[in-house]
Write an enzyme that holds these catalytic residues in place. Structure first.
Site, PDB file in Angstrom:
ATOM      1  N   ARG A  99      29.365  40.608  52.147  1.00  0.00           N
ATOM      2  CA  ARG A  99      28.513  39.906  51.362  1.00  0.00           C
ATOM      3  C   ARG A  99      29.247  38.335  51.235  1.00  0.00           C
ATOM      4  O   ARG A  99      30.324  38.318  51.013  1.00  0.00           O
ATOM      5  CB  ARG A  99      28.313  40.486  49.921  1.00  0.00           C
ATOM      6  CG  ARG A  99      27.817  39.489  48.893  1.00  0.00           C
ATOM      7  CD  ARG A  99      27.886  39.832  47.554  1.00  0.00           C
ATOM      8  NE  ARG A  99      26.934  38.892  46.623  1.00  0.00           N
ATOM      9  CZ  ARG A  99      27.664  38.433  45.585  1.00  0.00           C
ATOM     10  NH1 ARG A  99      28.691  38.862  45.183  1.00  0.00           N
ATOM     11  NH2 ARG A  99      26.866  37.658  44.756  1.00  0.00           N
ATOM     12  N   HIS A 143      25.564  30.362  45.139  1.00  0.00           N
ATOM     13  CA  HIS A 143      26.784  30.832  44.476  1.00  0.00           C
ATOM     14  C   HIS A 143      27.561  29.837  43.755  1.00  0.00           C
ATOM     15  O   HIS A 143      28.605  29.165  44.167  1.00  0.00           O
ATOM     16  CB  HIS A 143      27.856  31.637  45.447  1.00  0.00           C
ATOM     17  CG  HIS A 143      28.827  32.506  44.908  1.00  0.00           C
ATOM     18  ND1 HIS A 143      28.635  34.022  45.151  1.00  0.00           N
ATOM     19  CD2 HIS A 143      29.710  32.361  44.085  1.00  0.00           C
ATOM     20  CE1 HIS A 143      29.617  34.671  44.395  1.00  0.00           C
ATOM     21  NE2 HIS A 143      30.343  33.611  43.973  1.00  0.00           N
ATOM     22  N   GLU A 189      25.018  35.329  39.359  1.00  0.00           N
ATOM     23  CA  GLU A 189      25.589  35.118  37.966  1.00  0.00           C
ATOM     24  C   GLU A 189      25.123  33.916  37.234  1.00  0.00           C
ATOM     25  O   GLU A 189      25.679  33.278  36.583  1.00  0.00           O
ATOM     26  CB  GLU A 189      27.180  35.087  38.004  1.00  0.00           C
ATOM     27  CG  GLU A 189      27.744  36.328  38.347  1.00  0.00           C
ATOM     28  CD  GLU A 189      29.493  36.352  38.293  1.00  0.00           C
ATOM     29  OE1 GLU A 189      29.799  35.304  37.940  1.00  0.00           O
ATOM     30  OE2 GLU A 189      29.827  37.165  38.772  1.00  0.00           O
ATOM     31  N   ASN A 330      27.087  42.404  39.018  1.00  0.00           N
ATOM     32  CA  ASN A 330      28.652  42.189  39.042  1.00  0.00           C
ATOM     33  C   ASN A 330      29.255  42.567  37.913  1.00  0.00           C
ATOM     34  O   ASN A 330      28.890  42.390  36.811  1.00  0.00           O
ATOM     35  CB  ASN A 330      29.152  40.509  39.226  1.00  0.00           C
ATOM     36  CG  ASN A 330      28.312  40.051  40.460  1.00  0.00           C
ATOM     37  OD1 ASN A 330      27.913  40.870  41.483  1.00  0.00           O
ATOM     38  ND2 ASN A 330      28.387  38.625  40.615  1.00  0.00           N
ATOM     39  N   TYR A 332      33.078  43.692  35.785  1.00  0.00           N
ATOM     40  CA  TYR A 332      34.442  43.796  35.831  1.00  0.00           C
ATOM     41  C   TYR A 332      35.217  44.545  34.738  1.00  0.00           C
ATOM     42  O   TYR A 332      36.225  45.339  35.002  1.00  0.00           O
ATOM     43  CB  TYR A 332      35.114  42.645  35.891  1.00  0.00           C
ATOM     44  CG  TYR A 332      34.909  41.676  37.189  1.00  0.00           C
ATOM     45  CD1 TYR A 332      35.800  41.862  38.170  1.00  0.00           C
ATOM     46  CD2 TYR A 332      33.704  40.811  37.535  1.00  0.00           C
ATOM     47  CE1 TYR A 332      35.681  41.226  39.528  1.00  0.00           C
ATOM     48  CE2 TYR A 332      33.366  40.250  38.680  1.00  0.00           C
ATOM     49  CZ  TYR A 332      34.487  40.576  39.687  1.00  0.00           C
ATOM     50  OH  TYR A 332      34.272  39.865  40.735  1.00  0.00           O
ATOM     51  N   GLU A 397      29.879  42.764  43.152  1.00  0.00           N
ATOM     52  CA  GLU A 397      31.032  42.504  42.776  1.00  0.00           C
ATOM     53  C   GLU A 397      31.715  43.480  41.783  1.00  0.00           C
ATOM     54  O   GLU A 397      31.158  43.797  40.759  1.00  0.00           O
ATOM     55  CB  GLU A 397      31.338  41.012  42.070  1.00  0.00           C
ATOM     56  CG  GLU A 397      31.072  39.891  42.973  1.00  0.00           C
ATOM     57  CD  GLU A 397      31.201  38.531  42.462  1.00  0.00           C
ATOM     58  OE1 GLU A 397      32.085  38.395  41.649  1.00  0.00           O
ATOM     59  OE2 GLU A 397      30.603  37.540  42.780  1.00  0.00           O
ATOM     60  N   PHE A 462      42.321  38.411  43.940  1.00  0.00           N
ATOM     61  CA  PHE A 462      41.351  39.505  43.934  1.00  0.00           C
ATOM     62  C   PHE A 462      41.689  40.360  45.338  1.00  0.00           C
ATOM     63  O   PHE A 462      40.756  41.330  45.484  1.00  0.00           O
ATOM     64  CB  PHE A 462      39.955  39.351  43.759  1.00  0.00           C
ATOM     65  CG  PHE A 462      39.746  39.279  42.147  1.00  0.00           C
ATOM     66  CD1 PHE A 462      39.180  40.076  41.172  1.00  0.00           C
ATOM     67  CD2 PHE A 462      39.943  37.884  41.690  1.00  0.00           C
ATOM     68  CE1 PHE A 462      38.991  39.962  39.972  1.00  0.00           C
ATOM     69  CE2 PHE A 462      39.722  37.641  40.111  1.00  0.00           C
ATOM     70  CZ  PHE A 462      39.280  38.674  39.462  1.00  0.00           C
TER      71      PHE A 462
END
Length: 506
Positions: A99, A143, A189, A330, A332, A397, A462
């Site tokens: 991606r 993005h 996002e 996404n 986390y 993500e 990351f």
């Protein structure tokens, strides 16, 4: 005797259960399930002023010194010059897909009009290299990084003019790359971008108004988060409609939009805290999924935001409801909330005062303190399944950040055990969610390689692969997590190479 054996039997059973959980492999997922990793253009490409590229809003923001380490992504991981080596690493990982995003200002430097042939060639080269190596390209169109030229001309996302310009840019991408790209995401996002870019000014274009943000030079925190989000939704619907009507039948691809989804828990069992979580989920997830699935904003948002919340026409509502084949998610971590009912004049409200909550720190520092809470992924997938008709989902993500100085190899800690455990636990949680009926069909680790982590610069990493940012060549080196992910993916019998943990890729 039997009673004395019970504790030992219990330990044996629990150990067996743990062993089953730990033994989940790729083969436990559907055969067509997609495993990948991702990055974005501004964060990895570098070559910021090369071959005709012009600044995006992130170039301008980073050059103003507003990232934690005062650094920019002018060079970053330099994937622009190292994409072939990176694709080789992807193949060694046995990724199904990569991606990445397209830099609008590399492809159309001024936002509209003249196409940059070298930008077009770069993305064709990258896509072709992926295809040759058996890796699916998954492309994000926006993005966080539209051209600065459009920001200067009319304010970017706060203007409806962006809808037409974004659609024209998307049209070019569909036309030039759609014969090979089968998965498109319009925006990444937007439910974060609208807040951090237009309320508290922690993202570009850094718009805000006092007392809601810091260093406010222009903007209106009371209205612009909602206006920018509204224009993003309409731009998405416009581009998706174009794709479905003009390209999808022949190209046989899919299109969606990617939102971030934190899971929220009440800090206490108090009724007000429980209500605060429910309200936050509607502002956070429902802000975008409610229009996409049902054609309008959540009733809670309309009741609280009132006239500051834009309105969809019937035609716009209808177009939104037909505008996605999948939702990118996404995820986390989990955040804990408290109700914070404070009386403000209606004209003194922004997104956070509308929410009336307390978060340990609602700025980026608090949002990205990643702690493994894999049950949070199950809960948000269950929430989406129950409230939004169980749409097809790709986890775009999910990953673990290490914080610290600009660490470089050699001497760098390759053995990122925390990241390995995090990824493993979330994949196991995802597997449980799918067995419980979630319509999720893909999982991407953020990130494929260390990169410029936006407001954190190079102090947060990351990557499955590290990058030595101190060297001009930007050598890559595998973390333990790369080895673990590679082993997990090769359980399907698709071994194509091996990863040596301490070997540099020069």
């Amino acid at each position: 005797m039997e009673r004395r054996l019970l504790p030992f039997l219990l330990v044996f059973v629990l150990t067996a259960i743990a062993g089953v959980a730990a033994s989940i492999t790729r083969d436990d997922f559907p055969p067509d399930f997609i495993f990948g990793a991702g990055t974005s253009a501004y964060q990895v490409e570098g070559a910021a002023a090369e071959d005709g590229r012009k600044p995006s809003i992130w170039d301008t923001y980073a050059h103003s010194g507003r990232t934690r380490d005062k650094k920019t992504a002018d060079i970053t991981a330099d994937q622009y010059h190292h994409y072939k080596e990176d694709v080789k690493l992807m193949k060694k990982l046995c990724l199904d897909a990569y991606r990445f995003s397209i830099s609008w200002s590399r492809l159309i430097p001024d936002g509209r009009g003249r196409i940059n042939p070298k930008g077009l060639q770069y993305y064709n080269n990258l896509i072709n290299e992926l295809i040759i190596n058996g890796i699916q390209p998954h492309v994000t169109l926006h993005h966080f990084d539209h051209p600065q030229a459009l920001e200067d001309e009319y304010g970017g996302l706060v203007s409806p003019k962006m809808i037409e310009d974004f659609t024209a840019y998307a049209d070019l991408c569909f036309k030039e790359f759609g014969d090979r790209v089968k998965y498109w995401s319009t925006f990444n996002e937007p439910n974060v971008e609208a807040i951090l870019g237009y309320d508290v000014a922690l993202f570009p274009p850094g718009r805000c108004s006092s007392p809601f943000g810091s260093n406010c030079s222009a903007g209106d925190s009371r209205t612009e988060p909602y206006i920018s989000a509204h224009n993003i939704l309409l731009a998405h619907a416009s581009a998706a409609t174009l794709y479905k009507e003009k390209y999808q039948k022949e190209q046989r691809g899919q299109i969606g939009i990617t939102i971030i989804g934190f899971w929220f828990e009440p800090s206490t069992n108090a009724t007000d805290d429980v209500a605060a979580v429910k309200r936050t989920m509607e502002f956070h997830i429902g802000w975008f999924l409610q229009p996409l699935v049902y054609g309008d904003y959540p009733a809670t948002m309309k009741d609280i935001v009132k006239s500051r919340l834009p309105i969809f026409s019937k035609e716009e509502s209808s177009r939104l409801k037909a505008s996605f084949d999948f939702i990118g998610l996404n995820h986390y971590n989990v955040l804990y909330l408290q109700s914070n009912p404070t009386k403000f004049d209606y004209n003194e409200r922004d997104y956070f005062r509308d929410l009336s909550i307390k978060l340990g720190d609602h700025h980026m520092e608090g949002l990205l303190k990643v702690k493994a809470s894999p049950w949070g992924l199950q809960r948000i997938l269950e929430y989406i399944k129950a409230n939004y008709r169980n749409p097809p989902i790709i986890i775009h993500e999910n990953g673990y950040s290490t914080h610290g100085a600009n660490s470089t190899a050699p001497g760098y800690d390759f053995n990122d055990h925390e990241r390995v455990n995090y990824i493993k636990e979330y994949i196991e949680s995802l597997h449980t969610s799918i067995r419980n009926g979630s319509n999720t069909f893909g999982y991407f680790i953020w990130s494929f390689i260390d990169c410029f982590e936006l407001v954190f610069g190079y102090t947060s990493k990351f990557g499955l692969y590290g990058v030595d940012f101190s060297k001009k060549e930007r050598p890559r080196y595998p973390h333990l997590s790369a080895q673990w992910y590679s082993n997990f993916l090769r359980c399907g019998g698709r071994e194509t190479g091996s990863i040596n943990l301490y070997t540099y890729i020069e």
